[in-house]
Design an enzyme around this catalytic site. Structure first.
Site, short mmCIF file in Angstrom:
data_model
loop_
_atom_site.label_atom_id
_atom_site.label_comp_id
_atom_site.label_asym_id
_atom_site.label_seq_id
_atom_site.Cartn_x
_atom_site.Cartn_y
_atom_site.Cartn_z
N CYS A 189 0.84 -1.21 0.00
CA CYS A 189 0.00 0.00 0.00
C CYS A 189 0.86 1.25 0.00
CB CYS A 189 -0.91 0.03 1.22
SG CYS A 189 -2.03 -1.38 1.33
N SER A 190 1.95 1.21 0.76
CA SER A 190 2.84 2.38 0.83
C SER A 190 3.43 2.67 -0.54
CB SER A 190 3.96 2.13 1.83
OG SER A 190 3.43 1.92 3.11
#
Lengths: 189, 143
Positions: free
Chosen positions: B30-31
């Site tokens: 996600c990052s």
């Protein structure tokens, strides 16, 4: 939920290697590997010596091009490093600068980038002016956009004969991918 | 976007909207995905598109995540009732209790023009979004 039909899989290089690229290796090589990289990305720094080894092991087989994919929001010096590599490239010194930047990655900052410029014997004042004027930013951004459109989702991303390499970046994995592409090209598959 | 602000999709009508559902703030994939989208913002802007991220994380978690990755687009908190929006889009993983990794592109009227459900461990990149925005733009020009 279903995937709607006009999603085009992004696993292929949309912009083939051309005269604006920095390329090493024989132009007749059966395999072309393109890397989208970020000089401040630790995974790219880890892949750098591996790519060098594969290039040394397969000089007749492999041609290698490097394109910029700086993620400036997480790597604040990545863009200036890419621009400095282009400034070096304008003076036929792209690859020495590329190597220097990866070898000095933990310290990278705008000031350290200029140390590299000086260490390689490039004209520091002229390069400093070019970096301040972002003379090469357009080229860096064109690389970035070509990567996004090709499905680059992080760095490093490699394309081998135009197909995204979705496996790992160890020596065995990259060498195997290069050798497989060479076999495919010789058998016409 | 301040943690108190509520967003109604109707507020975004008139522009294409990209909704990026994702499982969790700070998780590695996600990052990388959200950092990539921040970097691609100028390309989304060429199509006049707005981008929002959405997960079930709370607003203060979102703020810390956005600050750590220098994200400037809104992260929406689908926190209470948990996953309500993700469920309505069919993008909620009931086993994990998180949003799926799913992308939607809505047209100027808020109608879903394109969607993509990615395997949870794979960053889907931005090429599909840009292709969808390009298609919308082409359709708009043809009208």
């Amino acid at each position: 939920m279903t995937t709607t039909p006009f999603h085009v899989t992004g696993a292929r290089l949309t912009v083939p290697v051309n005269e604006s690229d920095h390329v090493r290796g024989s132009s007749g090589a059966p395999v072309t590997m393109v890397e989208y990289g970020d000089f401040q990305c630790p995974y790219c720094a880890a892949a750098y010596p591996v790519v060098e080894l594969v290039l040394n092991e397969r000089p007749e087989t492999l041609r290698f091009a490097y394109r910029h994919f700086p993620l400036a929001n997480v790597h604040p010096s990545a863009e200036i490093a890419a621009e400095a590599a282009e400034a070096a490239g304008a003076r036929q010194e792209f690859w020495p600068m590329h190597h220097w930047l990866f070898q000095h990655q933990p310290q990278l900052s705008p000031a350290v980038v200029m140390l590299g410029v000086a260490e390689l014997g490039l004209p520091a004042d002229a390069v400093q002016l070019e970096l301040a004027g972002h003379v090469y930013l357009d080229k860096v951004q064109r690389d970035f956009v070509s990567g996004v459109r090709s499905g680059v989702n992080g760095t490093p991303t490699f394309f081998i004969n135009g197909v995204r390499h979705d496996r790992g970046h160890s020596l065995d994995e990259l060498r195997f991918a290069v050798d497989s592409a060479a076999t495919d090209s010789s058998t016409g598959s | 976007m301040s943690p108190e602000r509520r967003l109604n999709l109707a507020d975004l009508h008139g522009t294409p909207v990209i909704i990026a559902f994702y499982p969790a703030d700070f998780s590695p994939v996600c990052s990388d995905q959200m950092a990539l989208y921040q970097a691609v913002m100028p390309e989304f802007a060429r199509f006049g598109a707005s981008l929002v991220g959405l997960s079930v994380d709370g607003v203060w978690c979102h703020r810390a995540f956005a600050e750590s990755r220098r994200l400037e687009f809104p992260l929406l908190s689908d926190f209470e009732p948990k996953g309500l929006v993700a469920r309505e889009y069919g993008a909620y993983d009931t086993d994990e209790g998180t949003a799926e990794r799913a992308l939607f592109v809505l047209d100027r009227e808020g109608v879903v023009a394109w969607s993509y459900l990615s395997p949870v461990g794979i960053n889907p990149g931005a090429d599909g979004i840009l292709n969808a925005l390009e298609e919308l733009s082409r359709q708009g020009a043809a009208r």
